[in-house]
Motif scaffolding. Structure first.
Motif, PDB file in Angstrom:
ATOM      1  N   SER A  69      47.079  64.695  -8.113  1.00 13.69           N
ATOM      2  CA  SER A  69      46.910  63.323  -7.647  1.00 13.69           C
ATOM      3  C   SER A  69      46.993  62.313  -8.776  1.00 13.69           C
ATOM      4  N   MET A  90      51.887  62.853  -2.483  1.00 15.43           N
ATOM      5  CA  MET A  90      51.585  62.032  -3.652  1.00 15.43           C
ATOM      6  C   MET A  90      52.815  61.345  -4.225  1.00 15.43           C
ATOM      7  N   ILE A  98      50.464  59.469   1.928  1.00 17.02           N
ATOM      8  CA  ILE A  98      49.054  59.574   1.588  1.00 17.02           C
ATOM      9  C   ILE A  98      48.231  59.053   2.758  1.00 17.02           C
ATOM     10  N   THR A 105      43.415  63.362  -2.675  1.00 21.85           N
ATOM     11  CA  THR A 105      42.739  62.083  -2.898  1.00 21.85           C
ATOM     12  C   THR A 105      41.269  62.101  -2.483  1.00 21.85           C
ATOM     13  N   ARG A 614      42.984  54.644  -3.284  1.00 22.19           N
ATOM     14  CA  ARG A 614      43.105  55.837  -2.450  1.00 22.19           C
ATOM     15  C   ARG A 614      42.260  55.657  -1.175  1.00 22.19           C
TER      16      ARG A 614
END
Length: 639
Positions: A69, A90, A98, A105, A614
């Motif tokens: 990540s 990613m 994502i 994440t 994220r």
């Protein structure tokens, strides 16, 4: 694909007690289902909590999905031939997306909060046991360390885990309120690190233990990151919504200056730390735990108990150190006259191939453009694969390789060239891996422009190193027993250089260019040609420093960061901090997924502003007892 498994904030932990063993201090792991305030009022409780904090580093650093990540999707790497959705997601290149259910994440969220709660327990209760401020400072460091990881990753996060802000909680709760980014920095990260600098010793109480220098490193980096956040040059959104103002009344420039001042203070007062004489010395396995490494997640080949996992077979999960497998291609497929001439071996150039990640052509050609004077390419990658078949019991003294020429054990079987050679002739049968040949050479070859998702230089710097192979192949399927580097003294020079570029007033001898040139001069010093496997005593430092631009900008600092710390796991943070991710990682080129496919393909990424944070893990959202609207508001926008 790895599935998402969320942990509750109050989790079952292991207690680790520090005990003397001769002249050394070792970690004695004892299972314990929970920590209580009364337990933290005892010496055993404090020692147990502190050592658990060190141990939790192994669940993050060396954990390959978290590692992925921080590297895949940046200008350092893309997905490899054997990648699943954990890696393709990613890359932001249209092969995945994502989401709140993405596993990579989610890892920091799941690992950080239990450790933060343990740290708060020690901080609140350790004085009752008569413990020194230096020991409590270790807990303060780790609480700040985890909150710094969280705030960089998700934006604002909760400071109240159920008992009040920064309080030790023993009762599971199912509601949560996120604090803002300024609150996390000014209430948690900065105060704890300032106190840690004051109370930690110059020399760690155990090997690899925390010190003032390590705390200064993280405070300077936190100041630098927060300064960029306040400045917000590209109008990247934050969440929860807050004004880009500092509760303590400082502006971005104050924090850039403070980052410079703290990092240069650490450089000028290194205690036991410093720079290794060559870049090779920093990363060679025989020199692990050297004085350039400020913090690492430790492992050992001497004991499965203290290693934290098997010494013979890694399962591909924490606490295994298996990050190095990801950018290792399937080199055991190489054949010389029908024999697998490069066997899987627990040796730093080799290791276990998972082919989940791959460097881009731009990394090889542009980031590491100078392969003659700059030792960092040679000290980062495996570019020559040498015959080791006798270690597998194959008795042939020589094998026929490229151009019908014979090779002996230890000779080059396949080499990645430093520069493109148009005379290279590829064929699918070459070496059984679609390699090329050049007239007169006994080794198969691949041009820099011919690397692909299935064949590319390996990541030597993270390769395994063991001394128990006994002349054989050892245990290449085990996780690496090397410590995983987290923070290096050398990065202080680039923290200070970045702050100087952003306007910090500099000291004599420590301008941005002078700071960068300290590392560039070191990069020009050779003592060993790693891939040539020969001694090389050469000083190209003057050539290196002369080539440094007269005026350093952020892009140059970031390029130096990549040369110095390539694929160690922190590139996403660098690009997000400086808001350069969409600019520097917008596209890349690489060959396809089949052996013999050496045609570069340009790939374009879509890096939307919301991706600079994220997603909050879906397991956290689902586990809370809150209204649908409150749950939706808890999530970062865009997910």
């Amino acid at each position: 694909m790895k599935t998402l498994k969320m942990k509750s904030i109050i989790s079952c932990l292991l207690v680790f007690v520090i005990l003397p063993a001769g002249c050394n201090k070792v970690l004695n792991e004892q299972p314990r289902s929970s920590f209580t305030p009364d337990y933290f009022k005892t010496i055993d409780g404090v020692n147990g909590g502190l050592t658990a904090m060190y141990a939790h580093l192994r669940n993050i650093y060396g954990q390959a999905y978290y590692y992925n990540s921080g590297v895949t999707g940046t200008d350092e790497a893309t997905w490899g031939q054997s990648a699943d959705g954990n890696f393709k997601d990613m890359d932001c290149s249209g092969v995945g997306i994502i989401q709140s259910t993405s596993y990579p994440t989610s890892i920091i969220w799941g690992e950080a909060f239990p450790n933060i709660n343990t740290a708060s327990g020690v901080i609140e209760n350790a004085s009752s046991a008569g413990l020194s401020n230096a020991l409590i400072a270790e807990a303060r460091f780790f609480r700040a360390f985890d909150y710094f990881l969280l705030v960089q990753t998700y934006g604002g996060v909760p400071l109240d885990l159920g008992a009040g802000e920064l309080k030790f909680n023993t009762s599971p709760i199912r509601t949560s309120k996120r604090n803002t980014v300024p609150e996390v920095y000014t209430k948690a990260v900065f105060p704890d690190l300032l106190q840690a600098i004051n109370d930690l010793p110059d020399v760690g109480r155990v090997v690899g233990g925390l010190t003032k220098t390590t705390a200064r490193f993280y405070l300077s980096k936190a100041y630098l990151t927060y300064a960029w956040w306040l400045q917000n040059p590209n109008n990247i959104p934050t969440y929860p919504a807050s004004n880009r103002t500092d509760p303590d009344g400082h502006d971005a420039q104050w924090y850039f200056q403070s980052a410079y001042d703290i990092s240069t203070t650490a450089i000028d007062n290194p205690a036991a730390f410093g720079l290794q004489p060559t870049f090779y010395d920093v990363n060679v396995g025989s020199n692990d735990r050297n004085n350039e490494i400020l913090l690492y997640a430790d492992h050992t080949q001497t004991s499965e108990k203290y290693n934290g996992t098997s010494l013979t077979y890694g399962t591909g999960g924490a606490p295994d150190n298996f990050a190095g497998w990801m950018m290792t291609w399937n080199y055991p497929n190489i054949q010389s006259s029908g024999t697998n001439s490069v066997q899987r071996e627990a040796e730093q150039h080799l290791g276990r191939p998972w082919v989940r990640m791959a460097p881009t052509i731009e990394v090889i050609k542009n980031t590491f453009a100078d392969k003659v004077n700059d030792s960092r390419y040679d000290g980062t990658f495996t570019t020559v694969y040498r015959g080791n078949w006798p270690k597998a019991g194959i008795t042939a003294k020589t094998l026929v390789n490229a151009n019908g020429l014979s090779i002996a054990p230890g000779d080059a079987v396949l080499s990645f060239l430093d520069n493109d050679n148009p005379a290279v002739a590829y064929a699918n049968a070459n070496g059984n891996v679609g390699a090329g040949i050049l007239p007169g050479r006994a080794d198969f070859v691949v041009n820099p422009g011919g690397i692909s998702r299935i064949i590319y230089p390996g990541l030597w710097k993270l390769g395994p190193y063991r001394t128990d192979n006994a002349g054989g192949l050892g245990q290449p399927n085990a996780g690496s027993t090397r410590p995983y580097p987290i923070a290096k003294f050398s990065e202080l020079y680039l923290i200070a250089a970045e702050a100087a570029v952003k306007g910090a007033t500099t000291k004599g001898g420590k301008s941005a260019r002078e700071l960068v040139n300290v590392l560039r001069a070191r990069a020009g010093k050779w003592r060993f040609n790693n891939n040539g496997n020969v001694n090389k005593v050469e000083d190209d430092s003057q050539v290196m420093t002369a080539a440094t631009p007269a005026v350093i900008d952020i892009n140059y600092v970031l390029a130096e960061r990549s040369r110095e710390f390539y694929a160690e796991g922190g590139r996403w943070f660098d690009l997000v901090r400086t808001q350069k991710w969409a600019e520097l990682a917008a596209s890349y080129t690489i060959g396809g997924t089949n052996f013999g496919d050496h045609t570069p393909i340009k790939v374009t990424r879509t890096i939307d502003p919301h991706l600079y944070l994220r997603p909050i893990p879906q397991g956290q959202i689902d586990g809370m007892v809150m209204s649908t609207s409150d749950k939706a508001a808890y999530q970062n926008p865009g997910y």
